[in-house]
Design a protein around this motif. Structure first.
Motif, mmCIF file in Angstrom:
data_model
loop_
_atom_site.group_PDB
_atom_site.id
_atom_site.type_symbol
_atom_site.label_atom_id
_atom_site.label_comp_id
_atom_site.label_asym_id
_atom_site.label_seq_id
_atom_site.Cartn_x
_atom_site.Cartn_y
_atom_site.Cartn_z
ATOM 1 N N THR A 339 -47.199 15.691 -71.282
ATOM 2 C CA THR A 339 -46.435 15.754 -70.037
ATOM 3 C C THR A 339 -46.264 17.184 -69.536
ATOM 4 O O THR A 339 -45.918 17.400 -68.373
ATOM 5 N N TYR A 449 -47.827 16.072 -63.371
ATOM 6 C CA TYR A 449 -46.957 16.383 -64.503
ATOM 7 C C TYR A 449 -45.578 16.786 -64.011
ATOM 8 O O TYR A 449 -45.427 17.508 -63.020
ATOM 9 N N THR A 585 -42.601 13.657 -67.584
ATOM 10 C CA THR A 585 -43.433 12.566 -67.087
ATOM 11 C C THR A 585 -44.870 13.012 -66.867
ATOM 12 O O THR A 585 -45.120 14.106 -66.352
ATOM 13 N N LEU A 586 -45.810 12.159 -67.248
ATOM 14 C CA LEU A 586 -47.225 12.278 -66.895
ATOM 15 C C LEU A 586 -47.609 11.001 -66.168
ATOM 16 O O LEU A 586 -47.472 9.896 -66.713
#
Length: 641
Positions: A339, A449, A585-586
C-alpha cells in the motif's frame, strides 16, 4: 546476480552474438492453455561448455556442462544480446568477471526442477540435470564454490571487480547458499528417477553442509551486538537473506530423507532467521524479517526469502514456532509495503530505493504462498499483479508469450527492458508458483496508493540542513542524502499533507550511544504527540556509530492536522518523517487491499462485491458487504469485484 553487482537499470557492459527474439507484449495476455510459465527466454540464456581441466574440480559423468549467460541486453532492433559480467576483452574472449556464474546457474536449476515436476516435463529435468552438473564443477574440494566461469569454461576465482570473499571459493557466500538450494531440490527430485545422480548430489550437498558447519555454524548460539540489539552470529555472511536460500534447499533435502546433520543445520539456520523478526504493528519495520545481521536500520527486497524459508523449515521440522515470524512478515509488513507504493527494493530505513525488480517481487509472492493461509493467498494476487501491469509504470513486466521478465522499474516509473538471468529466473519462479495455485485471482489495472508517505526533514522551517560526504552511513542511508540538525533548545516546524484519518508519525532520527542523549518533543498545536530520547545501545559490529531509526510517536496526528513541531534539548539529527494513515489502501480495477496500524477496528466503505477481513495473524475474521467492511487492528482486508 545481485543488484549490487550491476545496476539494475544500467546498460550493457560487454557484447556477444545477438539473437533475435520477439519483444514483450504491452499487455499480459493469458497464453494458450492458460499456462503462465514459459521457459523460452531462459532456454535462450542457457549454453553448454566443456571446461578445461581444473585441479580439484569435477562433476558427474562426462560431456558438456549446462551453464547460463548472466545478462541479456535488449538491442534497438528488438534482439537480445547475451552478456557476461565485467569488462569484455575480445582478444581473449573473456570478461572481468565471467560469462556464467554459480548464483544464476543454481537458481535456474531450481526453475527447471520445479517446471519438470509441475508439468511432468522430461526436457526440463534434463536441463536441470545439465545445470546441476555445471554447478557441481564450480564446487571446490573445501565445499565452497567458485562464482565465475569464462565463456570457454575456465574458472575465474578472483573477479574484476572483485567479489567477497576473494577468491570466491575461500569462504561462505551467497553462491554457496544458492548451491545448497539447488542441490537440495535436485536431490529431492532425482532420488525418484536417477538414484546414481541423486547420490552424487547428496554427496556434494553434504560437502557444502560440512563447509557451513566449519565456517558458520561453529558460532551457533552466539550473538553479535548491533547498536544495542542482539543479532544471531550464525547467519551465512551475516545475512538472513543468504541463509534463507540455503534453508530452502536444506528443507527440501530433509523432507526427502536427508541426513541428521543436514536436519540439525536446517534447524539452526531457521532459528537464526526467525530471530531477525523485528518491530510490531506500529513499530518499524512492522514485523518484517530483517535481511542483514549487521544493521537494524536496513530492509531490502532482493534475496529476502526469509518467510518462504521459514515456512519450508516449519514443514520439514514440524515446528509451528518457526511459522509465526513468517506470518508476521507476510500478514504485517507485506500489506504495508504494497500500500506504500508496491514492492520497493529498499527501506534504509526510509523507502529510499524505490526500484522494483522481479527478485524482490518473487520473494514477496513466494512467502505469501508458502505460508499458505487463505488471506495471504489473496494478498498474493496484489503482488502477482505487478508482473501484469499493476505497477507504477503501468506496463506488463512479464510476457507469457516469450517467457521474458524485464529487469526492473525505476523509482520514477521507467522500465529497464533488458532481461537478464536473475529477472528471468525469478519471473519464472513466480509464474510456476501461480501455475501451481490457479485459485489466485488475476488482478488488473494501474494501482493507486494511499499509504506511507515520506516528508523530508529538510523541508522544515528552523534547524540547519547538513549534507554528509556520503548518503550511505555503512549500515543505513540518509534520505535524499542530507538531514536536519537541531541545536540545544532549537525547534523546527513542518507543514504536513492533510489526511481525513489519524496518522501515525515516525520521525527518523539518529540515535547515539551516549549517557546524555538529546530529547526531542513533538507537538501539533498545544498537543504533545510524544518524546524521543536519541539514544541507542553499544555499536557492536555495526559499521557506523549510532542507529538511524524511525521512532513511533505515542499519539497519532489528529485528522486534518498539518502542523508538526519538534524541539530539542541537545544537538539532534532528524532525517525524515514517515506518515502512515490508520488505514492504508492499494486500489486496482477489480480489487482493493487495506491494512491497519490502528489499535481498534475501523469500518470502511469500498466499492466491490465482497470484503474479507483478516486479523493481524492472517486469520479470517469476517466476510461482509464492502459498504460495511471492517479492518481489524494490525490486520488487513481484501475487497474483490
Amino acid at each position: 546476480m545481485n543488484p549490487t553487482r550491476r545496476t539494475v537499470l544500467g546498460g550493457a557492459v560487454a557484447a556477444s552474438a545477438a539473437v533475435m527474439l520477439p519483444t514483450a507484449t504491452a499487455a499480459a495476455a493469458t497464453p494458450k492453455g492458460g499456462r503462465l510459465s514459459n521457459l523460452a527466454h531462459l532456454d535462450f540464456l542457457r549454453a553448454s561448455v566443456t571446461p578445461p581441466a581444473a585441479s580439484g574440480h569435477s562433476t558427474f559423468g562426462s560431456g558438456p556442462l549446462g551453464v547460463l549467460w548472466t545478462y541479456a541486453d535488449r538491442q534497438a532492433d528488438g534482439s537480445y544480446k547475451r552478456i557476461g559480467g565485467g569488462t569484455y576483452d575480445p582478444v581473449t574472449n573473456t570478461y572481468g568477471q565471467g560469462a556464467y556464474n554459480a548464483d544464476d546457474i543454481s537458481r535456474a536449476a531450481v526453475v527447471y526442477l520445479r517446471h519438470g515436476e509441475l508439468f511432468h516435463d522430461a526436457s526440463s529435468l534434463a536441463a536441470a540435470r545439465g545445470l546441476l552438473r555445471g554447478l557441481a564443477f564450480l564446487q571446490s574440494p573445501n565445499g565452497n564454490v567458485v562464482l565465475w566461469m569464462q565463456p570457454d569454461g575456465t574458472l575465474n576465482p578472483s573477479a574484476d571487480p572483485p567479489e567477497l570473499p576473494d577468491p570466491s571459493d575461500s569462504g561462505p557466500a551467497y553462491w554457496l547458499a544458492r548451491t545448497v538450494w539447488a542441490l537440495g531440490e535436485g536431490y529431492a527430485v532425482f532420488r525418484r528417477t536417477d538414484r546414481a545422480f541423486a547420490d552424487f548430489l547428496k554427496a556434494r550437498l553434504e560437502l557444502a553442509v560440512s563447509a557451513l558447519e566449519r565456517q558458520v555454524l561453529t558460532r551457533y548460539g552466539q550473538y553479535n551486538i548491533v547498536d544495542g540489539r542482539r543479532v544471531p552470529a550464525w547467519l551465512i555472511v551475516n545475512g538472513a537473506d543468504a541463509t534463507s536460500e540455503a534453508v530452502l534447499g536444506l528443507a527440501a533435502y530433509v523432507r526427502a530423507g536427508g541426513s541428521a546433520r543436514a536436519r540439525r543445520a536446517l534447524a539452526q539456520f531457521a532459528e537464526g532467521i526467525a530471530a531477525m523478526s523485528a518491530g510490531s504493528t506500529t513499530v518499524w519495520p512492522f514485523r518484517a524479517l530483517l535481511p542483514w545481521g549487521e544493521s537494524i536500520s536496513d530492509w531490502h527486497a532482493w534475496g529476502a526469502q526469509m518467510p518462504s524459508a521459514l515456512a519450508a523449515a516449519s514443514s520439514a521440522l514440524g515446528s509451528r514456532r518457526l511459522l509465526d515470524p513468517a506470518i508476521g512478515d507476510t500478514a504485517g509488513f507485506t500489506p504495508l509495503l504494497m500500500t506504500a507504493g508496491g514492492p520497493d527494493n529498499g527501506w534504509l530505513p526510509a523507502p529510499i530505493d524505490r526500484t522494483q525488480i522481479a527478485y524482490g517481487v518473487d520473494a514477496r509472492l513466494q512467502g505469501l504462498l508458502a505460508v499458505g493461509l487463505p488471506g495471504l493467498k489473496q494478498v498474493a494476487a496484489f503482488v502477482a499483479a505487478w508482473y501484469f501491469g499493476a505497477n507504477r509504470a503501468g506496463e506488463a513486466m512479464y510476457d507469457p508469450a516469450t517467457g521474458r521478465t524485464y529487469d526492473g522499474i525505476s523509482g520514477d516509473g521507467v522500465v529497464n527492458r533488458n532481461s537478464g538471468a536473475e529477472s528471468s529466473i525469478h519471473g519464472q519462479l513466480s509464474m510456476l508458483a501461480l501455475d501451481a495455485a490457479p485459485e489466485i485471482a488475476r488482478l488488473l489495472g494501474r494501482p493507486t496508493y494511499d499509504g506511507l508517505r515520506v516528508v523530508e526533514a529538510e523541508s522544515a522551517t528552523g534547524g540547519q540542513v547538513v549534507t554528509p560526504p556520503s548518503a550511505w552511513t555503512g549500515e543505513s542511508q540518509w534520505s535524499k542524502g542530507s538531514y536536519l540538525s537541531l541545536g540545544a533548545g532549537e525547534s523546527a516546524t513542518w507543514t504536513l499533507p492533510s489526511s481525513s484519518q489519524p496518522v501515525l508519525v515516525l520521525p527518523i532520527v539518529n540515535l547515539v550511544d551516549t549517557p546524555s542523549p538529546a530529547r526531542t518533543t513533538w507537538t501539533t498545536g498545544s498537543h504533545v504527540l510524544g518524546t524521543i530520547d536519541h539514544v541507542t545501545g553499544p555499536q557492536g559490529i555495526s559499521a557506523a556509530p549510532g542507529a538511524l531509526l524511525p521512532i513511533t510517536l505515542a499519539t497519532p496526528l489528529p485528522p486534518y492536522a498539518t502542523n508538526l513541531k519538534a524541539t530539542a534539548t541537545a544537538p539532534a539529527q532528524v532525517d525524515a518523517l514517515l506518515l502512515i494513515p490508520m488505514i492504508s489502501t492499494l486500489r486496482l480495477d477489480n480489487g482493493t487491499l487495506l491494512t491497519s496500524v490502528d489499535s481498534h477496528p475501523r469500518s470502511v466503505s469500498v466499492p466491490g462485491r465482497v470484503a474479507y477481513s483478516y486479523t493481524s495473524t492472517g486469520q479470517l475474521h469476517s466476510r461482509t458487504n464492502p459498504s460495511h467492511a471492517v479492518v481489524q487492528p494490525g490486520g488487513f482486508t481484501v475487497v474483490l469485484g
